[in-house]
Design a protein around this motif. Structure first.
Motif, PDB file in Angstrom:
ATOM      1  N   GLN A   1       0.848  -1.190   0.000  1.00 59.23           N
ATOM      2  CA  GLN A   1       0.000   0.000   0.000  1.00 59.23           C
ATOM      3  C   GLN A   1       0.886   1.243   0.000  1.00 59.23           C
ATOM      4  N   MET A   2       1.977   1.202   0.758  1.00 58.59           N
ATOM      5  CA  MET A   2       2.904   2.327   0.792  1.00 58.59           C
ATOM      6  C   MET A   2       3.607   2.489  -0.547  1.00 58.59           C
ATOM      7  N   LEU A   3       3.945   1.367  -1.187  1.00 58.09           N
ATOM      8  CA  LEU A   3       4.609   1.446  -2.485  1.00 58.09           C
ATOM      9  C   LEU A   3       3.692   2.091  -3.526  1.00 58.09           C
ATOM     10  N   ALA A   4       2.402   1.791  -3.443  1.00 58.48           N
ATOM     11  CA  ALA A   4       1.449   2.428  -4.366  1.00 58.48           C
ATOM     12  C   ALA A   4       1.443   3.934  -4.171  1.00 58.48           C
ATOM     13  N   HIS A   5       1.573   4.351  -2.934  1.00 58.64           N
ATOM     14  CA  HIS A   5       1.585   5.779  -2.611  1.00 58.64           C
ATOM     15  C   HIS A   5       2.794   6.469  -3.237  1.00 58.64           C
ATOM     16  N   ASN A   6       3.881   5.704  -3.476  1.00 55.87           N
ATOM     17  CA  ASN A   6       5.109   6.301  -4.004  1.00 55.87           C
ATOM     18  C   ASN A   6       5.166   6.354  -5.522  1.00 55.87           C
ATOM     19  N   ASP A   7       4.079   5.957  -6.194  1.00 56.60           N
ATOM     20  CA  ASP A   7       4.034   6.010  -7.654  1.00 56.60           C
ATOM     21  C   ASP A   7       5.234   5.304  -8.291  1.00 56.60           C
ATOM     22  N   PRO A   8       5.400   4.018  -8.046  1.00 58.29           N
ATOM     23  CA  PRO A   8       6.571   3.312  -8.582  1.00 58.29           C
ATOM     24  C   PRO A   8       6.488   3.137 -10.086  1.00 58.29           C
ATOM     25  N   LEU A   9       7.652   2.950 -10.700  1.00 59.20           N
ATOM     26  CA  LEU A   9       7.735   2.685 -12.128  1.00 59.20           C
ATOM     27  C   LEU A   9       8.293   1.289 -12.356  1.00 59.20           C
ATOM     28  N   PRO A  10       7.803   0.585 -13.405  1.00 60.72           N
ATOM     29  CA  PRO A  10       6.606   0.897 -14.185  1.00 60.72           C
ATOM     30  C   PRO A  10       5.364   0.609 -13.359  1.00 60.72           C
ATOM     31  N   PRO A  11       4.229   1.228 -13.698  1.00 61.94           N
ATOM     32  CA  PRO A  11       3.020   0.995 -12.902  1.00 61.94           C
ATOM     33  C   PRO A  11       2.482  -0.410 -13.120  1.00 61.94           C
ATOM     34  N   LEU A  12       2.088  -1.048 -12.041  1.00 57.18           N
ATOM     35  CA  LEU A  12       1.415  -2.339 -12.147  1.00 57.18           C
ATOM     36  C   LEU A  12      -0.071  -2.078 -12.370  1.00 57.18           C
ATOM     37  N   ASP A  13      -0.700  -2.916 -13.176  1.00 53.18           N
ATOM     38  CA  ASP A  13      -2.098  -2.680 -13.531  1.00 53.18           C
ATOM     39  C   ASP A  13      -2.845  -4.000 -13.589  1.00 53.18           C
TER      40      ASP A  13
END
Length: 522
Positions: free
Chosen positions: A80-92
């Motif tokens: 959940q924290m990693l999602a907050h950090n806008d990681p690249l590439p985005p997982l979808d």
């Protein structure tokens, strides 16, 4: 679950999994017949599941044997924290429900206690408090306990448990915690690394002193770096209770490419330290820690043992039968997304007291020290491409145990259509589900000589969501292995062509106890 059952996936040697490469004169290993006294999969018992009953407990980030009990410190809501950090590439889609505001979640880190002699369940020994942030919100004081050490400082009457912490950006700086009885915990003044450093992890004891180094940092909102500490120096204290720490190395050992001192170990009357180096590959340094600081440090291994950035970080260090074993990796789980390093599987290297080294498991190559081939016969990741880290090692009953991290279970969410044509064809040939089913979940291996290896599991103890072994600890009651599991408390799955989030009954960290029938405890 027997070892044989776990070692018979329909492997395709022409796909991503290479076949073993045997060194000259070596005998092929029989994976079906574990060595005498080696624990097999059926010797492991699950003693904690679902993150101690709360799936947000994703990481068993620290573990220690203290006063006859097992203590485990958690880190919460990691993905959940990693999602907050806008990681690249985005997982979808994002593999777990992404929060609108990460501070809406209860991320207060926890410490759990287990008495194997009583075997009457786990006790919550401590939970981080709420603290008031500058914007008036209540935020967790700590979101993770990343390291533990049983150590007696100058002012301690007996060995006590010291704990390394991870503080969120809106909380005060991380600090050291201490407990003398496993019941009462106190915060201590910690090293002053500045506001950007948000966590530290390693707590290494050497010659009567405790050593640590920053591990995680932030450069602002959504800019968390859990593997880059921001202050790549080593600090020591002979009395952590007083909060007195001093630097004993230069920044990055004088090389700005050494971004972080990631791991330390005591070996051969020296303190060893392994770095994160994205430019050249990890380095290993050692010192006798004598005289006035900064101590005399000497580099004994560089350029990722001749593999370059594909061995970006020395993830794990462990002494075993007169040698220091070094487990490698690439940050972010085997693919450094920001710097586009990898993906590649991890290696295992054996370093000797005279600074010579061997490649135990990995990729054959020519190095400045000569040709190196894997003396175990295994290529990177124990022949599993998705094993991005050799994440943790430990010694129990005369054997070295090695745990990996695998990212195969994330394939359903990866933008495979953006990968190279070759990679897309390899995935399409067997299908994503095949890779998740056969490659998902961490490995656990053990060896009595570092050359011949037996496998406990290749699929996270029958749980593909157990993506990594985060702790291995020998105790009088057997070896305890704790797994990181971030696909919790829910998980995105596809039904009838539509994605939906459902509760994951095997989500959250797990703790396994491995012991043979005659190893019941003292």
């Amino acid at each position: 679950m027997g070892a044989n059952q776990m070692l018979t996936p329909p492997l395709d040697p022409d796909l991503i999994l290479p076949t073993p490469v045997w060194p000259p004169g070596a005998e092929p290993l029989s994976l079906d017949q574990p060595e005498p006294h080696a624990l097999a999969g059926e010797h492991f018992k699950l003693v904690s599941e679902n993150g101690f009953g709360d799936g947000y407990n994703n990481y068993p980030h620290s573990m220690a044997w203290f006063k006859g009990k097992l203590y485990v410190g958690t880190t919460r809501a990691t993905f959940q924290m990693l999602a907050h950090n806008d990681p690249l590439p985005p997982l979808d889609p994002w593999p777990v429900t992404p929060p609108e505001d990460i501070y809406d979640l209860d991320r207060r880190a926890e410490i759990w206690c287990y008495d194997p002699a009583a075997d009457d369940g786990w006790t919550l020994a401590y939970r981080a408090p709420w603290v008031r942030a500058d914007d008036g919100r209540d935020v967790p004081r700590f979101i993770g306990y990343r390291g533990m050490a049983v150590f007696q400082g100058d002012s301690d009457d007996e060995p006590v448990l010291y704990i390394a912490t991870w503080a969120p950006r809106k909380a005060p700086r991380p600090t050291v915690m201490r407990t003398a009885d496993g019941v009462h915990f106190e915060e201590l003044p910690g090293p002053n690394w500045g506001d950007n450093v948000r966590s530290f992890r390693t707590m290494q004891i050497f010659n009567g002193k405790l050593y640590t180094s920053p591990t995680g940092s932030t450069t602002g909102d959504r800019q968390s770096q859990e593997c880059v500490g921001g202050r790549p120096a080593i600090f020591e204290s002979s009395d952590p209770r007083t909060g007195q720490w001093r630097a004993v190395s230069s920044q990055g050992f004088g090389d700005p490419a050494n971004l972080t001192v990631f791991e330390m170990a005591a070996f051969n009357n020296h303190l060893y330290a392994g770095t994160v180096n994205a430019r050249n590959g990890f380095e290993i340094w050692k010192t006798r820690a004598e005289g006035d600081p900064p101590y005399d440090w000497r580099r004994v291994l560089s350029h990722g043992a001749g593999r370059g950035p594909l061995n970006e970080v020395a993830v794990s260090l462990c002494e075993f039968k007169g040698a220091l074993y070094v487990g490698s990796g690439i940050v972010n789980g085997g693919y450094h997304r920001k710097l586009n390093i990898g993906p590649a599987a991890a290696e295992l290297i054996r370093l000797h007291p005279d600074d010579s080294w061997e490649l135990v498991m990995g990729e054959s190559r020519i190095t400045p020290q000569g040709a190196r081939y894997p003396i175990s016969g295994y290529r990177p990741g124990f022949n599993k491409f998705f094993n991005g880290y050799v994440w943790r090692m430990g010694v129990h009953a005369g054997r070295l145990y090695v745990g990996t991290f695998s990212w195969a279970q994330l394939l359903p969410y990866c933008p495979i259509h953006q990968w190279s044509e070759v990679a897309q064809k390899k995935i399409a040939r067997m299908g994503v589900d095949w890779f998740v089913r056969n490659m998902g979940g961490c490995d656990v291996w053990s060896s009595e000589d570092g050359v011949h290896w037996d496998c406990m599991t290749r699929n996270g103890f029958d749980n593909e969501c157990n993506w990594g072994v985060r702790q291995i600890l020998s105790t009088p009651y057997g070896v305890f292995i704790a797994t990181a599991n971030v696909l919790a408390p829910d998980r995105a799955i596809q039904r009838n062509g539509q994605w939906e989030y459902v509760h994951n009954p095997r989500g959250g960290c797990e703790v396994w106890r491995g012991a043979d029938p005659g190893e019941a405890g003292p």
